[in-house]
Every structure is written in C-alpha cells, then in structure tokens.
Design an enzyme around this catalytic site. Structure first.
Site, PDB file in Angstrom:
ATOM      1  CD  GLU A  38      -2.802 -28.391  42.870  1.00  0.00           C
ATOM      2  OE1 GLU A  38      -3.814 -28.603  43.570  1.00  0.00           O
ATOM      3  OE2 GLU A  38      -2.848 -28.291  41.616  1.00  0.00           O
ATOM      4  CD  GLU A  39      -3.598 -28.798  38.212  1.00  0.00           C
ATOM      5  OE1 GLU A  39      -4.347 -29.737  38.541  1.00  0.00           O
ATOM      6  OE2 GLU A  39      -3.984 -27.614  38.084  1.00  0.00           O
TER       7      GLU A  39
ATOM      8  CG  ASP B  69      -6.003 -24.659  38.527  1.00  0.00           C
ATOM      9  OD1 ASP B  69      -5.366 -24.378  39.545  1.00  0.00           O
ATOM     10  OD2 ASP B  69      -6.362 -25.814  38.245  1.00  0.00           O
TER      11      ASP B  69
END
Length: 316
Positions: free
Chosen positions: A97-98, A63
């Site tokens: 994004e996280e 990821d």
C-alpha cells in the site's frame, strides 16, 4: 499463524518472494459480506516497538497495524457474543500500500465480492467520507556535460529542472467543495555529479493530491510544460500513479471528515461499498515518533463492532 490459531481458514496470496497477502475467514465462508482490510507493509526505516502506560510506539503502530489489531479483536468479540457466523466477516491484509498498491491490485484475483470493504487507516477514529486522488510523476531532463569553467559548452540540466519546477509551483491548482484543495509536493530532486561539472541529467519526483480530477491536473502540467518544450529541452515526464478521488460509504453516529491522503480503496474493484476508519493519527505516521494511544486502540474495537452491526442492519 495467529489467525490460524484462532480458528480461521487462512490463505496466503504470493505477491513477490517473501511478500504475501493474507486472506482469513470463518469456516468455508470465503466470500464474506463484510471484508476488513488494512496493509501489512510500512515505510522505512524500521523503528522497534515499545510502550508506556498511555501509548504504543514504533513503525506501523499507527499506520496501520493498530487498525489491524483492532479489527481482529472486534471480530473475535462479535464471535464470542454470537453476533456473526460463517460468511459474515473476513480479513484481507495486503502488502504494497505504501508504494504501488500491488497487493490490493492482485487481491482482485481472489474472486471476492463483499458488500462492504472496511479499510483500516489512521483516521483519528473518525469515519472518512472519502479521500483525495493522486498523481505521481517523475520528470527527467537530459543536458550535456562540460567543464564548469566553460558552461557555454554544456547544457545545464539542473537549471532546466529549476525552471520547470518553478512553473509547476506557480500553478493555481484546482479545489473542490467536497475534497478541498489540490496540493503538490516535490518529494525528491537529484542531478549532476559534482560542482565542477555542468550536470548532464536531472530528475524530480512529484506527487499531486487531487481534489477534482486527475485529467485536470495533467492538463495543467502539459500547459506549463508543453510537448514542444519537452522535445526541445529533452524533458521526459513519466506518469507513475494516477487515481481519482474516492467517496466512501457513511455510517450514522460517527464524526466524519474527508482525508487528504490516499489508500488502497480504488485498487480493489469488486466491493459494493467501501468505508475508511481506524485509530491513530496520520500526522504521526511515517514519522520517527510514530505512536498510537492505547485508549484509542481499545475504543476502536468497539467502533468496528458498531460499524459491523450497523452495516448488517442496513443490508437486511
């Protein structure tokens, strides 16, 4: 540097000091028909990379740096095979994004209008037909400090928070035939200073994975914690993130599913169609044993090539 050395035109978009989005394309083809995307950022803590015969291990291997690597390799092979030209394909790799999706939000300022956005996330090499939405809230409760021997002189914020969380956990959350069951996670709780002090404050950070609509869940929250109670008990509910479920573009020939996690897709407003596909499993993402299979990583290169060629055929 790697993309520049391969001959791409590369632009950096500053998001914050030391944090930059990377846009790369062939020649002058700054607004490509197909835009590969994934995220550069990872969750903490950092876990160094290592490998054995079967897997690559380390933070971000699944990821989502595995997706990035497979995307770049796929485009390189298509270039060598003479199947793409200037203006066909580019890369947009973003930060944030996280946490808050800030990189993808700011990427809207780049003026890109791709026909297809191919987002790389660990989907176990299946094509996602969509993913759930998300609502993140923070609940803050103000109490009154006092000596724990005289609790009647204080107001216990922790106890009030426990009551609120029990009400939320007792909710019957909505479900949908396409996206499945809405779920709730109490991700963080804090409150008070010591065991012998009546706590004057308490906080909980909560996320809902939305299968129907964000408003339906927000209405349920207000139903069990009405405004009158919020004012009376000094409860503040802060809405951090609120995004609806997303449907993605299909491509024939792939196993499909609907993802329970959330991505950058709804943060980018100018793509006509969005796809979600990548090697690796979300089940090991964010975990100490995060890894990606070398076999799956290599196979993803061929899958990305197949997707590109099918999208070209579809759009002709």
């Amino acid at each position: 540097t790697y993309l520049t050395n391969l001959g791409y035109t590369v632009e950096l978009q500053s998001i914050a000091p030391g944090r930059e989005n990377v846009l790369a394309y062939l020649g002058q083809g700054r607004n490509p028909r197909i835009l590969f995307n994934s995220h550069i950022d990872v969750v903490p803590p950092y876990i160094d990379y290592r490998e054995d015969d079967e897997n690559v291990y380390g933070r971000g291997s699944s990821d989502a740096k595995g997706s990035m690597a497979a995307q770049v390799q796929a485009v390189e092979e298509l270039r060598k095979e003479g199947k793409i030209k200037e203006g066909d394909v580019g890369f947009l790799f973003v930060v944030g994004e996280e946490v808050d999706h800030i990189g993808m939000v700011k990427a809207n300022d780049l003026g890109l209008t791709p026909d297809y956005l191919i987002v790389g996330e660990p989907t176990e090499s299946r094509l996602a037909l969509g993913h759930k939405g998300i609502v993140r809230i923070t609940i803050n409760i103000e109490g009154k400090a006092a000596h724990s021997g005289y609790p009647e002189l204080g107001i216990n914020a922790n106890e009030k928070l426990i009551e609120v969380l029990y009400k939320l956990k007792s909710l019957e959350l909505p479900k949908d035939d396409y996206f499945g069951q809405t779920t709730m996670n109490i991700g963080k709780i804090s409150g008070g200073l010591a065991a012998n002090i009546i706590p004057a404050f308490a906080m909980a950070a909560i996320s809902f994975r939305i299968a129907t609509s964000t408003q339906e869940v927000l209405d349920l929250i207000e139903k069990v914690i009405p405004i009158e109670q919020q004012l009376k008990d000094k409860i503040t509910i802060e809405r951090i993130t609120c995004w609806e479920p997303v449907r993605c573009h299909p491509v024939p020939g792939f196993e499909t599913f609907v993802a329970n996690y959330f991505t950058d897709i709804p943060s980018f407003s100018s793509a006509k169609h969005s796809l979600l596909f990548g090697p690796g499993s979300i089940l090991c993402a964010h975990a100490p044993h995060e890894f990606i299979s070398k076999k799956e990583l290599i196979a993803a290169v061929g899958s990305y090539k197949d997707i590109v060629l099918k999208l070209f055929a579809e759009s002709q």
